[in-house]
Motif scaffolding. Structure first.
Motif, mmCIF file in Angstrom:
data_model
loop_
_atom_site.group_PDB
_atom_site.id
_atom_site.type_symbol
_atom_site.label_atom_id
_atom_site.label_comp_id
_atom_site.label_asym_id
_atom_site.label_seq_id
_atom_site.Cartn_x
_atom_site.Cartn_y
_atom_site.Cartn_z
ATOM 1 N N GLU A 85 0.844 -1.195 0.000
ATOM 2 C CA GLU A 85 0.000 0.000 0.000
ATOM 3 C C GLU A 85 0.885 1.252 0.000
ATOM 4 N N PHE A 86 0.520 2.225 -0.820
ATOM 5 C CA PHE A 86 1.331 3.440 -0.955
ATOM 6 C C PHE A 86 0.586 4.637 -0.389
ATOM 7 N N ILE A 93 8.455 3.123 7.560
ATOM 8 C CA ILE A 93 9.393 2.001 7.567
ATOM 9 C C ILE A 93 9.684 1.645 9.020
ATOM 10 N N ARG A 94 9.581 0.368 9.350
ATOM 11 C CA ARG A 94 9.820 -0.042 10.737
ATOM 12 C C ARG A 94 10.713 -1.275 10.785
ATOM 13 N N ARG A 95 11.573 -1.277 11.768
ATOM 14 C CA ARG A 95 12.463 -2.429 12.008
ATOM 15 C C ARG A 95 12.349 -2.805 13.485
ATOM 16 N N ASP A 109 3.387 -1.231 7.354
ATOM 17 C CA ASP A 109 2.816 -2.345 8.131
ATOM 18 C C ASP A 109 2.770 -3.669 7.365
ATOM 19 N N THR A 110 3.381 -3.730 6.189
ATOM 20 C CA THR A 110 3.478 -4.982 5.443
ATOM 21 C C THR A 110 4.830 -5.627 5.726
ATOM 22 N N PRO A 111 4.870 -6.872 6.237
ATOM 23 C CA PRO A 111 6.159 -7.530 6.481
ATOM 24 C C PRO A 111 6.923 -7.712 5.166
ATOM 25 N N VAL A 112 8.209 -7.371 5.183
ATOM 26 C CA VAL A 112 9.019 -7.470 3.967
ATOM 27 C C VAL A 112 10.371 -8.093 4.293
#
Length: 552
Positions: A85-86, A93-95, A109-112
């Motif tokens: 989703e954009f 961005i989260r780590r 919130d999309t696991p990558v």
């Protein structure tokens, strides 16, 4: 651009939540205050490898999250291609890293995968630290700078496609040459093997059929006995199953008029009678067909022994494997027989592919030479105000053997004055000069590559005074074009030039030492810059000097 950075439980940071602005910002703080920790956290967001030791002692998990405003950078394609989703105004961005060593990454919130995080990070933030000055030693970096200014991505991709095809054809040519050479030495043996397999008259599926026939003939008495018993049970005089079934059906047909339910039962028995009579006929036929022929069994077993011997000899376990070897032998013999013709045809293809590679390499060379002239001019224009009035900067492009990136060997040549001959920049430039060269290169590249955020980590090493002020002006100009530039600095001249000023410091708490970050107001900026000018004892003169710097 980076709009917000949130860090929790990362090394010495318990909680940090900081907003960032566009334009040119500066970060200051004493050595050891934790500026490198903040850069390390940003590095994790950009896909760097994590270490569980980075999790703050006594906690289970650290979280690093950054918000980006990408509304002016046209990055929708990355998100579409990766089905994420954009949100142009707020890309997150989260780590997350646990004390047990587990790491997770998220984009909106999309696991990558970490590789995808790194791919996106390279398009969002460029962190220039002191060790990046070592890139000037590397020819591939120098070539990439020229390619960026040349805007030759399409031409480079076309060349690389042609080069890959040339490599593939050339590899095939070498393989065929070796095969023909080895084949000529072993031609008689190859012919013997081929004749042996061809004379065997191999048929795919033959082995399975022969094995089944052998098995049947080996047990012919058991088969005939079983078939006879089945036939006897079905049709033995009046007591056979078929006759009894016919009698039962007739009995039911006889009472159909007085007992209608018998009709359906009788019809069902009729169907069974027809089926059993048919089976009885088939059993009788099979009984007549099954016979034992010792000569035929011997012939079958001899043929199987031949197949097994060939399979053992050629290290396969099926006839299809033998047929594949026969086909390969035929191909090798054909190469030997028609080797010169096949080789000449392949050599022609390699020559044509090489010609295409050289033509596309020439296109790249011309574009790079044109870009080199632009770079030389821009670099002199940028370096002269940075305290190098007699600087010479030239780009040498020499022809080399075509490789993955073309046929050009690029070298940046540098001289700070007219009396020193031009030499590779990494060999003759001092630390301060290299810093200025790299800043100038970054400023030039940033105009061609639309990176939202550029972070300079103490790029001012080895400079001071007016030169530092000019470097600050250059970074400030970079921050004017829909770009965010952040400089971590120890120089008051650079700190005073920032439109936003952040300070990193350590604080002792009941839980131990922790790193904090604060956005300074006008009064706090004056005192911070004054302290940078005079040290811990801030004098009135230093305060006045700081105010003058800020006015500029």
């Amino acid at each position: 651009m980076l709009s917000q950075l949130y860090i929790k439980n990362f090394t010495l940071i318990d909680t940090l939540d900081m907003d960032f602005r566009s334009g040119f910002s500066v970060i200051t703080g004493e050595t050891g205050a934790g500026k490198s920790i903040i850069l390390g956290a940003i590095g994790l967001l950009l896909g760097q490898r994590a270490d569980s030791k980075s999790v703050k002692m006594g906690t289970e998990k650290c979280v690093i999250e950054a918000h980006f405003d990408l509304s002016r950078y046209g990055m929708e394609r990355f998100f579409e291609e990766n089905d994420i989703e954009f949100d142009a105004a707020d890309t997150i961005i989260r780590r997350e890293l646990t004390a047990a060593g587990k790491s997770r990454a998220f984009i909106n919130d999309t696991p990558v995968a970490l590789s995808m995080l790194k791919e996106l990070g390279e398009q969002l933030v460029d962190v220039h630290s002191q060790h990046q000055n070592l890139l000037l030693n590397k020819q591939d970096f120098q070539l990439s700078v020229v390619d960026i200014i040349a805007n030759d991505a399409k031409e480079l991709a076309d060349y690389q496609q042609a080069f890959t095809r040339y490599q593939s054809l050339n590899k095939e040519l070498q393989r065929v040459r070796e095969e023909i050479s080895q084949g000529q030495q072993n031609a008689d043996f190859l012919q013997f093997q081929f004749d042996e397999l061809q004379n065997a008259r191999l048929v795919d599926g033959e082995q399975e059929e022969l094995e089944q026939r052998s098995e049947t003939m080996t047990h012919v008495e058991d088969i005939k006995s079983a078939l006879y018993e089945a036939s006897d049970a079905l049709s033995r005089d009046a007591s056979g199953v078929v006759a009894a079934l016919k009698k039962a059906a007739s009995s039911l047909h006889s009472i159909e008029r007085v007992y209608p339910d018998a009709e359906e039962l009788a019809e069902r028995l009729d169907s069974c009678y027809i089926e059993l009579k048919d089976i009885d006929g088939d059993v009788s036929c099979r009984l007549e067909d099954v016979d034992f022929d010792p000569a035929e069994l011997e012939s079958i077993n001899n043929r199987l022994d031949k197949l097994y011997d060939l399979q053992k000899k050629y290290h396969v376990d099926t006839v299809s494997g033998l047929l594949a070897i026969q086909e390969d032998l035929q191909r090798q013999l054909s190469h030997i027989e028609n080797g010169d013709e096949a080789l000449a045809e392949l050599e022609q293809q390699v020559a044509e592919a090489n010609k295409e590679v050289l033509a596309k390499a020439d296109v790249l060379t011309k574009m790079r030479q044109k870009a080199a002239t632009i770079i030389e001019k821009q670099m002199r224009e940028r370096l002269v105000p940075l305290g190098m009035p007699r600087v010479r900067f030239e780009i040498s492009i020499e022809q080399d053997t075509p490789g993955r990136n073309g046929q050009d060997k690029v070298s940046f040549l540098f001289s700070a004055n007219t009396s020193t001959p031009l030499q590779p920049v990494s060999q003759v430039a001092s630390g301060g000069e290299i810093a200025r060269v790299m800043l100038s290169l970054k400023a030039m590249i940033s105009g061609a590559v639309k990176l939202p955020t550029i972070i300079f980590d103490e790029i001012d090493t080895g400079v001071s005074g007016k030169i530092a002020e000019q470097m600050a002006r250059m970074m400030a100009e970079m921050g004017h074009s829909d770009r965010q530039v952040i400089s971590i600095t120890h120089l008051p001249q650079i700190a005073a030039m920032g439109s936003t000023h952040y300070k990193v410091y350590k604080e002792e708490t009941a839980q131990g030492t922790t790193t904090r970050m604060l956005q300074l107001n006008d009064e706090e900026r004056v005192r911070e810059i004054a302290q940078m000018l005079s040290g811990s004892d801030v004098s009135e003169a230093a305060i006045q000097n700081a105010k003058e710097l800020l006015k500029q």
